[in-house]
Design an enzyme around this catalytic site. Structure first.
Site, mmCIF file in Angstrom:
data_model
loop_
_atom_site.group_PDB
_atom_site.id
_atom_site.type_symbol
_atom_site.label_atom_id
_atom_site.label_comp_id
_atom_site.label_asym_id
_atom_site.label_seq_id
_atom_site.Cartn_x
_atom_site.Cartn_y
_atom_site.Cartn_z
ATOM 1 N N THR A 187 0.851 -1.190 0.000
ATOM 2 C CA THR A 187 0.000 0.000 0.000
ATOM 3 C C THR A 187 0.884 1.237 0.000
ATOM 4 O OG1 THR A 187 -1.725 1.221 1.202
ATOM 5 C CG2 THR A 187 -0.215 -0.087 2.534
ATOM 6 N N HIS A 207 1.558 -10.576 15.015
ATOM 7 C CA HIS A 207 2.544 -11.101 15.958
ATOM 8 C C HIS A 207 2.204 -12.523 16.425
ATOM 9 C CE1 HIS A 207 6.103 -10.753 18.137
ATOM 10 N NE2 HIS A 207 5.889 -9.654 18.849
#
Length: 538
Positions: free
Chosen positions: A454, A511
């Site tokens: 992006t 994560h």
């Protein structure tokens, strides 16, 4: 029995086609799926197969003629049962002929024929789209409708389209109101009439889904009857997107000259008119002069201060997806600064030759994509997904490219990006981005990504902290490219200050799946690839 052959829709933004050649003549025997005629649109040329086996008994549209989608162009006479013109019975389900089904399923859809009328259902506009919003009814209960006449407009997160009536008759019932979002195959209306009466075996009816309660519907911008829908000479030829732009800007489309085929008003025509004259040009409103210095290509504001505007369907879905992603994935970010000077100089030196040779502009995006692909190949955990407690390592790299639109955000996908050369990658990215902005993507071209890029720096930002595009595990935000004073150290350890082209990149990752060390290794390789670019570009 006779089967109607119709002009198919060759894409969500294509509403008509030209018959360039008949491959069979009246009286010829044709096989199912045998090429029957050739068509041409502004985007594609294609052979259209026969939906059934039989005899081409009638050609209704001659070579060179341009007609709207779902127009009956020929009749093939076959043996066997028949539900009605253009529809065949297969087992216990109603089937649309191949030329319609081969496209984005945007043609007329029958839910089933009952003694009281024929049910019309919400069509599926692509394999990954499972619901749609009715933005406007073009007919009201009690109106007479013709076969293939536009009946209602729908909007999904990918597509805006007019849905034609599957048969001729009277619109006896509207079951789903404007603004309601319902699943595909939900019955939205019933059409009655002599040609939809009884006599149909119930075993040939396709099951229709129950309609959603309107209390759970997602509202969209309210559509009202105005001067945009018709002119004194007849209906203005335009797409649903164009009419939506006109509604939002109070523009009378009768004032706009259409440059499309057959005088159709295109999006560019509407935006050009608005840029020159400004919004508020409907017949009941005095025209306003264009603001001084307004560029023809500038986006036109569709809202005014103080307005309260419901979320569009696309905006509502984006909102849902972003909230879901933040709730699902514990986001972690790492930012690396990359020296792009070598690539900047290479691009300046090669951009003219590259465009002349390959027909596509040489931007920074294929360099960035190529470096990301190399890092993903070496660190596949960043290209993986966590599904039902297991890590799914994807076989291919399907690279999503986030594209900002005037009406929202879309992520077209470069499939199997690791198999493409630099030139092929540049072409694919440019093509997808352009078609995303002009709403010409196929639905399947905006699904299935495994990693997303992006470009948040396109507006000058240092870097962004993006939200992961689920079910991916990472997303890379591209910052602004700027000249900076940088300390350079030579082989002997001597420091100097130089002006370099620097760019920040931010990797956002899940994560649960990716540790900081994995993210760091990925970004280090990504940085080294760009810092020391030494690859051929073609």
């Amino acid at each position: 029995m006779p089967t109607d052959v119709v002009m198919p829709q060759m894409g969500e933004s294509i509403f008509e086609g030209t018959i360039t050649k008949w491959l069979k003549k009246a009286g010829d025997t044709v096989q199912k799926d045998e090429p029957l005629f050739e068509i041409s649109t502004d985007k594609v040329d294609a052979e259209i197969p026969s939906p059934v086996a039989g005899v081409l008994s009638e050609i209704k549209i001659q070579e060179g003629a341009t007609v709207g989608i779902n127009t009956v162009v020929a009749v093939v006479t076959e043996s066997g049962e028949e539900q009605g013109p253009g529809v065949r019975v297969q087992g216990s389900a109603v089937a649309v002929p191949a030329p319609i089904m081969a496209q984005a399923k945007a043609g007329p859809v029958l839910g089933g024929t009952l003694p009281g009328g024929t049910e019309v259902v919400m069509p599926q506009m692509g394999e990954s789209i499972f619901e749609g919003t009715i933005t406007k009814w073009l007919k009201k209960a009690g109106d007479t409708v013709h076969k293939d006449e536009p009946l209602f407009e729908i909007s999904t997160d990918k597509v805006d389209a007019e849905i034609p009536s599957p048969i001729a008759g009277v619109l006896t019932e509207i079951r789903v109101l404007e603004g309601a979002t319902v699943e595909i195959n939900t019955v939205v209306a019933v059409i009655g009439g002599s040609d939809t009466g009884g006599g149909t075996d119930a075993s040939t009816q396709a099951p229709a889904a129950d309609a959603k309660a309107l209390s759970t519907a997602t509202p969209v911008a309210a559509a009202t009857e105005d001067a945009n829908e018709a002119s004194e000479a007849g209906r203005v030829r335009s797409s649903p997107l164009v009419r939506r732009i006109a509604r939002e800007n109070n523009l009378d489309l009768g004032l706009v000259a259409g440059t499309g085929a057959g005088g159709r008003i295109t999006k560019e025509d509407a935006l050009k008119y608005l840029s020159e004259h400004g919004p508020g040009n409907a017949a009941s409103v005095a025209a306003k002069p264009a603001p001084i210095g307004t560029a023809a290509a500038s986006p036109v504001p569709s809202t005014l201060p103080g307005q309260v505007v419901p979320l569009s369907r696309m905006r509502a879905i984006i909102a849902e997806r972003m909230v879901e992603s933040v709730a699902i994935s514990p986001h972690v970010y790492t930012v690396y600064k990359v020296d792009m000077t070598r690539i900047v100089r290479l691009r300046e030196r090669e951009r003219s030759r590259f465009e002349q040779k390959h027909g596509v502009k040489l931007t920074f995006m294929p360099f960035i994509a190529a470096a990301a692909i190399e890092a993903l190949r070496r660190h596949p955990i960043v290209n993986a997904s966590l599904v039902n407690g297991s890590i799914h390592y994807h076989q291919n790299i399907h690279l999503g490219i986030a594209v900002a639109l005037e009406w929202g955000l879309i992520v077209p996908v470069v499939k199997r990006a690791e198999t493409l050369t630099f030139v092929e990658l540049a072409r694919a990215m440019a093509d997808l981005a352009e078609r995303a902005r002009t709403k010409k993507l196929k639905p399947e071209e905006a699904t299935g990504s495994t990693f997303t890029l992006t470009n948040s720096g396109v507006f000058g930002g240092e870097f962004g902290t993006p939200i992961i595009n689920q079910p991916e595990s990472a997303i890379l935000a591209i910052g602004g490219l700027k000249k900076e004073a940088v300390v350079m150290t030579d082989a002997e350890g001597n420091d100097t200050i130089a002006i370099r082209g620097m760019q920040s990149y931010c990797l956002g990752f899940d994560h649960r799946l990716i540790d900081g060390a994995d993210g760091g290794k990925f970004m280090s390789l990504f940085k080294r690839t760009l810092d020391g670019w030494d690859r051929e570009i073609g």
